[in-house]
Design a protein around this motif. Structure first.
Motif, short mmCIF file in Angstrom:
data_model
loop_
_atom_site.label_atom_id
_atom_site.label_comp_id
_atom_site.label_asym_id
_atom_site.label_seq_id
_atom_site.Cartn_x
_atom_site.Cartn_y
_atom_site.Cartn_z
N TRP A 120 0.88 7.55 -10.94
CA TRP A 120 1.36 6.96 -9.81
C TRP A 120 1.03 8.20 -8.52
O TRP A 120 2.17 8.70 -8.30
CB TRP A 120 2.59 6.40 -9.43
N GLY A 121 -0.20 8.56 -8.39
CA GLY A 121 -0.34 9.76 -7.56
C GLY A 121 0.04 10.94 -8.44
O GLY A 121 -0.18 11.03 -9.78
N ALA A 138 0.96 -4.40 0.51
CA ALA A 138 0.14 -3.08 -0.04
C ALA A 138 0.82 -2.65 -1.19
O ALA A 138 -0.31 -2.44 -2.20
CB ALA A 138 0.33 -2.14 1.15
N ALA A 139 1.84 -2.75 -1.42
CA ALA A 139 2.75 -2.15 -2.86
C ALA A 139 2.32 -3.15 -4.05
O ALA A 139 1.73 -2.75 -4.98
CB ALA A 139 4.13 -2.15 -2.61
N ARG A 151 -0.54 -4.97 -4.13
CA ARG A 151 -2.15 -4.61 -4.24
C ARG A 151 -2.22 -3.55 -5.21
O ARG A 151 -3.22 -3.39 -6.18
CB ARG A 151 -2.84 -4.56 -3.08
N ARG A 152 -1.54 -2.51 -4.89
CA ARG A 152 -1.67 -1.08 -5.60
C ARG A 152 -1.09 -1.30 -7.07
O ARG A 152 -1.59 -0.75 -7.99
CB ARG A 152 -0.86 -0.07 -4.97
N THR A 153 0.00 -2.10 -7.21
CA THR A 153 0.51 -2.30 -8.57
C THR A 153 -0.54 -3.02 -9.38
O THR A 153 -0.52 -2.82 -10.67
CB THR A 153 2.00 -3.05 -8.51
N LEU A 181 -3.52 -2.91 -9.40
CA LEU A 181 -4.53 -2.13 -9.62
C LEU A 181 -4.34 -1.14 -10.95
O LEU A 181 -5.08 -0.43 -11.31
CB LEU A 181 -5.12 -1.61 -8.42
N VAL A 182 -2.99 -1.11 -11.31
CA VAL A 182 -2.58 -0.47 -12.63
C VAL A 182 -2.42 -1.48 -13.66
O VAL A 182 -1.83 -0.98 -14.77
CB VAL A 182 -1.52 0.59 -12.38
N ASP A 222 7.57 4.27 -2.89
CA ASP A 222 6.51 5.00 -2.13
C ASP A 222 6.99 5.55 -1.06
O ASP A 222 6.94 6.63 -0.72
CB ASP A 222 5.53 4.10 -1.59
#
Length: 375
Positions: free
Chosen positions: A79-80, A317-318, A320-322, A324-325, A341
């Motif tokens: 995560w970054g 947004a969170a 969507r990002r989750t 993608l993993v 975040d």
């Protein structure tokens, strides 16, 4: 019985644990007297469910209503510059963390002679009580807000529950449930202290998942705060038993649109603080008046944690990002990711620290809303 009692945390009054009750004589919420905690040798490793931690519970339950709840995955992701763990609570039988509390609550109540229960819920708790009631041969009635997610209402009805939809704000469901409690036992997941005793197994499980040590930080969404109190209870017990040397910092994430815990914490008080309540995509945390506000804030402070309130856009947004993993949580759970975040950006959580995020439910239950985000 383990010499445990119901206790009113405000007055200190106690009541015997062998009779069912959902509140004190003056209608105040109860807890159960603190437990001594367990060691890793007390875990019943022959059981692949949260009942492996039954030695930590205040009541001996020889025949629990169990559907294999608990033992959910703990998955580490890049995560970054961080490598947090995600605790995937949607692997519970009804696809949310609520099953941890329900299995204990209904098992204890059935053992005490209760065979019909009433619950008020906007979704996951109602589905959980419906399922475990069916598994335990108990009659279940659910009071749900008229605006509740149709898939969650369908899930309750599929388990055979009698579902009554209540017009008005979420709080009206609880008010109506209390009105009806004279004719059917009110087994509210927010009021019933056995629910918290089941919920605390997530803390024991994280400890076992991490080879019997605790992380630096645990981040979770919160509405009424049962996961907050469950984690705090578990780690306090482990500290009491000499199994750990610190309680993880508990970080509580809420949508700004409905964030009473954050409002009070940021004001430095344990009493309600005025903050406008608006509609939020994080429907599972949309509780304007948490019943155990004082206890929740005390747990956060004692752990060295804090609260954070995030905007609606950050929650989406969170999510969507989750996704993608490879993880698709409910929007409610994505609130914790958005909070992580924010906490990372503001320096409250460091990349070198070990962090666990609790994802409380699956995005499949938000299928309609989520489909609009990805089309």
């Amino acid at each position: 019985m383990k010499n445990s009692m119901y206790i009113d945390p405000e007055s200190g009054l106690t009541y015997p644990l062998d009779a069912p009750r959902w509140c004190s004589d003056n209608r105040k919420p109860l807890l159960i007297t603190p437990q001594r905690g367990i060691s890793k040798t007390d875990i019943d490793t022959a059981l692949r469910s949260q009942w492996r931690y039954r030695a930590s519970l205040p009541l001996d339950v020889p025949n629990p209503i169990s559907l294999g709840e608990g033992c959910t995955p703990l998955v580490q992701k890049e995560w970054g510059e961080y490598r947090p763990y995600f605790k995937l609570e949607w692997f519970n039988p009804t696809c949310s963390f609520k099953d941890r509390g329900t299995t204990m609550m209904l098992s204890a109540l059935r053992q005490q002679g209760v065979h019909a229960v009433l619950e008020d819920s906007s979704g996951n708790a109602g589905a959980s009580v419906s399922a475990y009631g069916a598994a335990g041969g108990m009659k279940v009635k659910i009071l749900a807000p008229a605006f509740a997610s149709p898939p969650k209402i369908a899930q309750m009805r599929a388990y055979g529950a009698d579902v009554q939809l209540v017009e008005g704000p979420r709080q009206e469901c609880e008010t109506e449930a209390i009105r009806q409690s004279d004719s059917i036992f009110f087994s509210s997941h927010n009021w019933q202290p056995f629910f918290l005793e089941g919920t605390k197994t997530i803390g024991y499980e994280i400890w076992e998942d991490l080879n019997f040590h605790v992380p630096d930080n645990i981040i979770m969404p919160a509405g009424a705060g049962s996961n907050v109190l469950g984690c705090y209870m578990a780690f306090s017990e482990l500290l009491r038993a000499g199994q750990i040397t610190k309680i993880p910092r508990l970080f509580i994430c809420q949508p700004f649109n409905c964030s009473p815990i954050d409002a009070s914490f940021q004001a430095g008080v344990t009493t309600p603080v005025d903050r406008e309540v608006r509609k939020t995509v994080s429907e599972g945390t949309a509780i304007a008046k948490p019943l155990r506000l004082k206890e929740v804030i005390t747990a956060i402070k004692d752990s060295g944690g804090r609260t954070v309130a995030v905007e609606e856009g950050a929650i989406v947004a969170a999510l969507r990002r989750t996704a993608l993993v490879g993880l698709l949580p409910e929007l409610t759970s994505a609130t914790a990711v958005a909070g992580f975040d924010r906490l990372a950006q503001e320096g409250f959580i460091k990349p070198s620290e070990e962090t666990v995020m609790i994802l409380t439910g699956t995005g499949i239950k938000n299928a309609g809303t989520i489909s609009d985000l990805f089309t």
